[in-house]
Design an enzyme around this catalytic site. Structure first.
Site, PDB file in Angstrom:
ATOM      1  N   LYS A 127      28.372   7.433  65.846  1.00 26.01           N
ATOM      2  CA  LYS A 127      27.888   6.150  65.327  1.00 26.01           C
ATOM      3  C   LYS A 127      28.680   5.058  66.024  1.00 26.01           C
ATOM      4  CE  LYS A 127      24.867   4.615  62.317  1.00 26.01           C
ATOM      5  NZ  LYS A 127      23.579   5.175  61.902  1.00 26.01           N
ATOM      6  N   ASP A 167      20.144   0.802  64.176  1.00 21.96           N
ATOM      7  CA  ASP A 167      20.522   0.945  62.763  1.00 21.96           C
ATOM      8  C   ASP A 167      20.431  -0.480  62.208  1.00 21.96           C
ATOM      9  OD1 ASP A 167      21.806   2.976  60.735  1.00 21.96           O
ATOM     10  OD2 ASP A 167      23.016   1.203  60.509  1.00 21.96           O
TER      11      ASP A 167
HETATM   12  P1  NDP Z   1      17.355  -3.062  58.991  1.00 20.36           P
HETATM   13  O1  NDP Z   1      18.389  -3.906  59.617  1.00 20.36           O
HETATM   14  O2  NDP Z   1      16.009  -2.990  59.607  1.00 20.36           O
HETATM   15  O3  NDP Z   1      17.157  -3.473  57.461  1.00 20.36           O
HETATM   16  C1  NDP Z   1      18.215  -3.427  56.566  1.00 20.36           C
HETATM   17  C2  NDP Z   1      17.732  -3.980  55.247  1.00 20.36           C
HETATM   18  O4  NDP Z   1      18.702  -3.738  54.254  1.00 20.36           O
HETATM   19  C3  NDP Z   1      17.517  -5.482  55.271  1.00 20.36           C
HETATM   20  O5  NDP Z   1      16.490  -5.813  54.393  1.00 20.36           O
HETATM   21  C4  NDP Z   1      18.846  -6.002  54.776  1.00 20.36           C
HETATM   22  O6  NDP Z   1      18.828  -7.295  54.205  1.00 20.36           O
HETATM   23  C5  NDP Z   1      19.156  -4.982  53.711  1.00 20.36           C
HETATM   24  N1  NDP Z   1      20.592  -4.965  53.476  1.00 20.36           N
HETATM   25  C6  NDP Z   1      21.563  -4.693  54.377  1.00 20.36           C
HETATM   26  N2  NDP Z   1      22.768  -4.832  53.803  1.00 20.36           N
HETATM   27  C7  NDP Z   1      22.526  -5.189  52.520  1.00 20.36           C
HETATM   28  C8  NDP Z   1      23.344  -5.463  51.412  1.00 20.36           C
HETATM   29  N3  NDP Z   1      24.682  -5.412  51.519  1.00 20.36           N
HETATM   30  N4  NDP Z   1      22.752  -5.783  50.233  1.00 20.36           N
HETATM   31  C9  NDP Z   1      21.395  -5.838  50.129  1.00 20.36           C
HETATM   32  N5  NDP Z   1      20.579  -5.591  51.143  1.00 20.36           N
HETATM   33  C10 NDP Z   1      21.127  -5.268  52.318  1.00 20.36           C
HETATM   34  O7  NDP Z   1      18.009  -1.602  58.886  1.00 20.36           O
HETATM   35  P2  NDP Z   1      17.279  -0.201  58.706  1.00 20.36           P
HETATM   36  O8  NDP Z   1      16.077  -0.347  57.859  1.00 20.36           O
HETATM   37  O9  NDP Z   1      17.170   0.418  60.033  1.00 20.36           O
HETATM   38  O10 NDP Z   1      18.402   0.626  57.935  1.00 20.36           O
HETATM   39  C11 NDP Z   1      18.491   0.654  56.508  1.00 20.36           C
HETATM   40  C12 NDP Z   1      19.323   1.844  56.076  1.00 20.36           C
HETATM   41  O11 NDP Z   1      18.720   3.051  56.572  1.00 20.36           O
HETATM   42  C13 NDP Z   1      20.765   1.871  56.602  1.00 20.36           C
HETATM   43  O12 NDP Z   1      21.591   2.499  55.642  1.00 20.36           O
HETATM   44  C14 NDP Z   1      20.658   2.770  57.836  1.00 20.36           C
HETATM   45  O13 NDP Z   1      21.896   3.360  58.180  1.00 20.36           O
HETATM   46  C15 NDP Z   1      19.669   3.809  57.315  1.00 20.36           C
HETATM   47  N6  NDP Z   1      18.967   4.573  58.345  1.00 20.36           N
HETATM   48  C16 NDP Z   1      18.228   3.953  59.310  1.00 20.36           C
HETATM   49  C17 NDP Z   1      17.552   4.699  60.245  1.00 20.36           C
HETATM   50  C18 NDP Z   1      16.628   4.079  61.245  1.00 20.36           C
HETATM   51  O14 NDP Z   1      15.940   4.830  61.938  1.00 20.36           O
HETATM   52  N7  NDP Z   1      16.544   2.767  61.338  1.00 20.36           N
HETATM   53  C19 NDP Z   1      17.702   6.169  60.292  1.00 20.36           C
HETATM   54  C20 NDP Z   1      18.436   6.730  59.170  1.00 20.36           C
HETATM   55  C21 NDP Z   1      19.066   5.943  58.264  1.00 20.36           C
HETATM   56  P3  NDP Z   1      19.572  -8.521  54.931  1.00 20.36           P
HETATM   57  O15 NDP Z   1      18.611  -8.962  55.984  1.00 20.36           O
HETATM   58  O16 NDP Z   1      19.804  -9.515  53.869  1.00 20.36           O
HETATM   59  O17 NDP Z   1      20.855  -7.995  55.511  1.00 20.36           O
END
Ligand code: NDP
Length: 453
Positions: A127, A167
């Site tokens: 990572k 991510d």
């Molecule tokens: P994105 O950046 O596309 O979206 C993240 C989302 O989560 C946004 O809506 C963001 O809101 C919200 N978020 C982040 N931090 C916080 C917080 N502290 N409190 C509330 N909301 C929060 O990321 P992904 O969708 O790619 O990833 C989401 C999760 O999935 C992560 O844990 C990632 O590690 C996991 N994941 C992703 C994969 C992928 O293929 N993309 C694969 C496997 C796991 P805001 O804009 O306000 O920050």
């Protein structure tokens, strides 16, 4: 030494070495659930497998400096934690978020080892990322940051050594800027990054893969309990890549997703989230969930500052099932108790480690509850990244249907493997134990085969 003493000693060694609470939490979840296999097979203790596994093979830390639009220098920290190469080239995403530090990346990299193993594909675990905050930055600033980041990262990655992906904060746009710089610096046009654009080496269905995969996994989990997703009301947190494609697949499976969130608040749309509107706001306009609420009659927006202290408002909505798809530790004991008392009977983790250890214990203690842990439920993203690598190395591109079919099969296999392993080790139905043991066994056996290196 008994298996439980061995595990406690390893966890103690983590505490002594550094103050890394998030990594410790991830290690606790994994190691505690390995007790049955460590009791049954002494070889893992004899070969000091846990001692090795909790230390990354390599950690790269670097300074990233870029120029903002005012001509001012900005400095961030960059990292790549290469945790394990036992099963293949290092593989795992890059996160750009102000909360990124070594503790966070060690938790994510550690989880990635077992998740990648579970997919059945050849991938090690890693990572990386930076404490750079993309929010409020111009397009040109994002590009300059990505290029500066790659200037350092390019020295430690490669198509057969380490293949990063996206991510939080790193999507197709950022991968594009990083790939461009990688190509310029190295002269290689290869599969070193995944999540690439479709007309320059990306795989169809990669964007959808984590969300789709999470729903496929849930479907298997519910079918085993003679239930299904049809007609189920679902709460989804987040509004990024994982949340959007979880929502899309939930609709395709006949369920009704009713919430989305970001770090500022959440939206409850009792009629079901309008997917096209959500995509327009998040993928095209790069807006917030509050913008969604403004554009949609009947959608109710609640600001995060109005949440009951110590809870996540999105979990106060009555639902049959929940898909935490935002970030780590976003669902705690109080949240799960609220969900449960409002009728929720399953949780599938789209995000990495979204549930606290106490919340997981609560879910596992309920006979009528189904829990899909992250490393199994969200493994579809990395699995499809590996399918992208396969296409890159054979210079081919498969159709959306072909990739989606492979993804679906991989998610079924992950569920069955986790389910059967839990049963074999006398923890029937406990997919935390099942997925951790199944993921661990392959990695640990490979490490033994490779000798002490
Ligand atoms: P994105 O950046 O596309 O979206 C993240 C989302 O989560 C946004 O809506 C963001 O809101 C919200 N978020 C982040 N931090 C916080 C917080 N502290 N409190 C509330 N909301 C929060 O990321 P992904 O969708 O790619 O990833 C989401 C999760 O999935 C992560 O844990 C990632 O590690 C996991 N994941 C992703 C994969 C992928 O293929 N993309 C694969 C496997 C796991 P805001 O804009 O306000 O920050």
């Amino acid at each position: 030494m008994s298996a439980s003493s061995y595990i406690n000693a390893i966890l103690e060694s983590i505490k002594i070495r550094a103050n890394e609470p998030v990594f410790l939490q991830a290690a606790t979840e994994v190691l505690k659930s390995l007790e049955p296999i460590l009791s049954a097979e002494k070889k893992y203790q004899e070969h000091a497998i846990l001692e090795q596994l909790i230390i990354p093979e390599k950690i790269h830390t670097f300074r990233v400096i870029y120029c903002d639009d005012k001509g001012k220098a900005n400095v961030n920290l960059g990292y790549r934690v290469q945790f394990s190469s036992a099963l293949g080239p290092y593989k795992g995403g890059l996160r750009f978020h102000p909360s990124v530090n070594l503790d966070l990346l060690k938790f994510l990299g550690f989880e990635q080892i077992f998740k990648n193993s579970l997919t059945g594909l050849m991938m090690g675990g890693a990572k990386g990322g930076s404490d750079f905050d993309p929010k409020g930055k111009s397009e040109a600033e994002i590009m300059r940051f990505c290029q500066a980041f790659m200037l350092n990262l390019s020295k430690v990655i490669g198509a057969t050594t380490d293949v990063p992906a996206g991510d939080i904060g790193v999507g197709g746009r950022e991968i594009g800027y990083m790939f461009g710089m990688y190509k310029k610096l190295t002269g290689f046009y290869d599969g070193t990054l995944t999540g690439k654009g479709l007309n320059w080496g990306g795989s169809l269905a990669r964007t959808e893969a984590t969300g789709y995969g999470c729903v496929y996994f849930t479907d298997e989990m519910l079918k085993k309990a003679k239930q299904g997703l049809e007609g189920k009301v679902c709460a989804v947190s987040g509004s990024g890549n994982v949340a959007i494609y979880t929502i899309e697949k939930l609709y395709q499976m006949g369920a009704k997703p009713v919430t989305i969130s970001d770090s500022n608040g959440f939206v409850y749309d009792k009629n079901g989230i309008d997917l096209e509107l959500l995509k327009e706001i998040k993928e095209v306009k790069r807006g917030r969930v509050s913008d969604y609420a403004k554009a949609r009659k009947d959608a109710v927006y609640t600001e995060a500052k109005a949440y009951k202290k110590g809870t996540n408002g999105v979990w106060s909505v009555p639902c049959d099932g929940a898909f935490p798809s935002a970030t780590q530790n976003e669902l705690n004991l109080e949240d799960i108790k609220t969900l449960y008392s409002n009728g929720c009977r399953f949780v599938s983790e789209g995000a990495n480690m979204p549930s606290t250890l106490e919340a997981i214990d609560f879910m596992l203690s309920k006979k009528d509850f189904h829990f899909g842990p992250a490393k199994a439920a969200n493994a579809g993203g990395v699995a499809t990244s590996q399918l992208e690598m396969q296409q890159n190395s054979s210079m081919s591109q498969w159709s959306f249907e072909e990739v989606d079919k492979k993804l679906h099969k991989i998610m079924k296999n992950i569920f069955n493997n986790s389910y059967e392993t839990a049963k074999e080790f006398k923890h029937a139905g406990n997919l935390v134990v099942g997925s951790n043991i199944a993921g661990f066994k392959k990695v640990a056996d490979a490490m033994i085969d490779h000798g002490y290196i």
